[in-house]
Design a protein around this motif. Structure first.
Motif, short mmCIF file in Angstrom:
data_model
loop_
_atom_site.label_atom_id
_atom_site.label_comp_id
_atom_site.label_asym_id
_atom_site.label_seq_id
_atom_site.Cartn_x
_atom_site.Cartn_y
_atom_site.Cartn_z
N PHE A 139 13.93 -17.20 -40.40
CA PHE A 139 13.74 -16.40 -41.61
C PHE A 139 12.29 -16.56 -42.04
O PHE A 139 11.94 -17.44 -42.80
N ARG A 140 11.43 -15.72 -41.52
CA ARG A 140 9.99 -15.86 -41.73
C ARG A 140 9.58 -15.43 -43.13
O ARG A 140 9.99 -14.39 -43.62
N VAL A 141 8.75 -16.24 -43.76
CA VAL A 141 8.21 -15.93 -45.08
C VAL A 141 7.45 -14.62 -45.01
O VAL A 141 6.63 -14.41 -44.11
N GLY A 142 7.75 -13.72 -45.93
CA GLY A 142 7.07 -12.44 -45.99
C GLY A 142 7.69 -11.35 -45.13
O GLY A 142 7.27 -10.20 -45.19
N SER A 143 8.72 -11.70 -44.34
CA SER A 143 9.38 -10.70 -43.50
C SER A 143 10.18 -9.73 -44.36
O SER A 143 10.38 -9.94 -45.56
N LYS A 144 10.68 -8.67 -43.75
CA LYS A 144 11.50 -7.71 -44.49
C LYS A 144 12.72 -8.40 -45.09
O LYS A 144 13.07 -8.17 -46.25
N GLY A 145 13.39 -9.26 -44.31
CA GLY A 145 14.54 -10.00 -44.84
C GLY A 145 14.17 -10.86 -46.03
O GLY A 145 14.89 -10.92 -47.02
N CYS A 146 13.03 -11.52 -45.95
CA CYS A 146 12.53 -12.35 -47.04
C CYS A 146 12.29 -11.48 -48.28
O CYS A 146 12.71 -11.84 -49.39
N ASP B 189 13.63 -8.58 -48.97
CA ASP B 189 14.91 -8.07 -49.46
C ASP B 189 15.62 -9.11 -50.33
O ASP B 189 16.16 -8.79 -51.38
N TRP B 190 15.63 -10.38 -49.88
CA TRP B 190 16.27 -11.44 -50.66
C TRP B 190 15.51 -11.69 -51.96
O TRP B 190 16.11 -11.90 -53.01
N ARG B 191 14.19 -11.68 -51.91
CA ARG B 191 13.41 -11.86 -53.14
C ARG B 191 13.76 -10.77 -54.14
O ARG B 191 13.93 -11.05 -55.33
N HIS B 192 13.87 -9.56 -53.66
CA HIS B 192 14.22 -8.44 -54.55
C HIS B 192 15.63 -8.63 -55.13
O HIS B 192 15.85 -8.46 -56.32
N ALA B 193 16.59 -9.01 -54.28
CA ALA B 193 17.98 -9.19 -54.73
C ALA B 193 18.09 -10.27 -55.80
O ALA B 193 18.88 -10.15 -56.74
N TYR B 194 17.29 -11.33 -55.69
CA TYR B 194 17.34 -12.43 -56.65
C TYR B 194 16.31 -12.28 -57.77
O TYR B 194 16.21 -13.13 -58.65
N GLY B 195 15.50 -11.23 -57.70
CA GLY B 195 14.49 -11.02 -58.73
C GLY B 195 13.37 -12.04 -58.69
O GLY B 195 12.81 -12.42 -59.71
N ILE B 196 13.04 -12.51 -57.48
CA ILE B 196 12.02 -13.54 -57.30
C ILE B 196 10.69 -12.87 -56.98
O ILE B 196 10.59 -12.08 -56.05
N VAL B 197 9.67 -13.23 -57.72
CA VAL B 197 8.33 -12.74 -57.46
C VAL B 197 7.70 -13.67 -56.42
O VAL B 197 7.75 -14.89 -56.56
N ALA B 198 7.11 -13.08 -55.41
CA ALA B 198 6.46 -13.89 -54.36
C ALA B 198 5.31 -14.68 -54.96
O ALA B 198 4.54 -14.15 -55.75
N PRO B 199 5.21 -15.96 -54.60
CA PRO B 199 4.09 -16.77 -55.11
C PRO B 199 2.76 -16.25 -54.59
O PRO B 199 2.69 -15.73 -53.48
N GLN B 200 1.73 -16.40 -55.38
CA GLN B 200 0.38 -15.98 -54.98
C GLN B 200 -0.20 -17.05 -54.07
O GLN B 200 -0.05 -18.23 -54.33
N THR B 201 -0.86 -16.63 -53.02
CA THR B 201 -1.46 -17.61 -52.10
C THR B 201 -2.94 -17.77 -52.37
O THR B 201 -3.56 -17.00 -53.01
#
Length: 94
Positions: A73-80, A82-94
């Motif tokens: 489950f690669r960080v930033g992948s489509k699956g990642c 999709d899950w972030r969206h489903a849980y309402g998680i904003v991707a951390p800034q790098t």
């Protein structure tokens, strides 16, 4: 973020135990097994954070010992995403 605890004990489709489990240092195995013994899902949630998730940094504490599901489950992948969206998680800034 929402694995609960890493699934190690059986391989895919009930296959052999993952090599990441058999090669894991004994102290990490003990920590993981103790966590599983007392694991409970937070009220109103489907699951909880992984035992090794550092909630502050949002990174794995034991990345080298992560199971196949985390490796696949690669960080930033489509699956990642999709899950972030489903849980309402904003991707951390790098």
């Amino acid at each position: 973020m929402h694995m609960g605890y890493p699934p190690y004990l059986r391989g895919e489709n009930g296959g052999p135990v993952e090599p990441y489990w058999t090669q894991m240092p004994a102290d990490l195995k003990s920590q993981w097994l103790a966590y599983v013994e007392s694991y409970s899902v937070p009220e109103g949630e489907l699951d909880g954070p992984c035992v090794w998730l550092d909630l502050e940094s949002r990174r794995c504490k034991h990345h080298e010992a992560r199971p196949s599901v985390c490796r696949d489950f690669r960080v930033g992948s489509k699956g990642c995403q999709d899950w972030r969206h489903a849980y309402g998680i904003v991707a951390p800034q790098t």
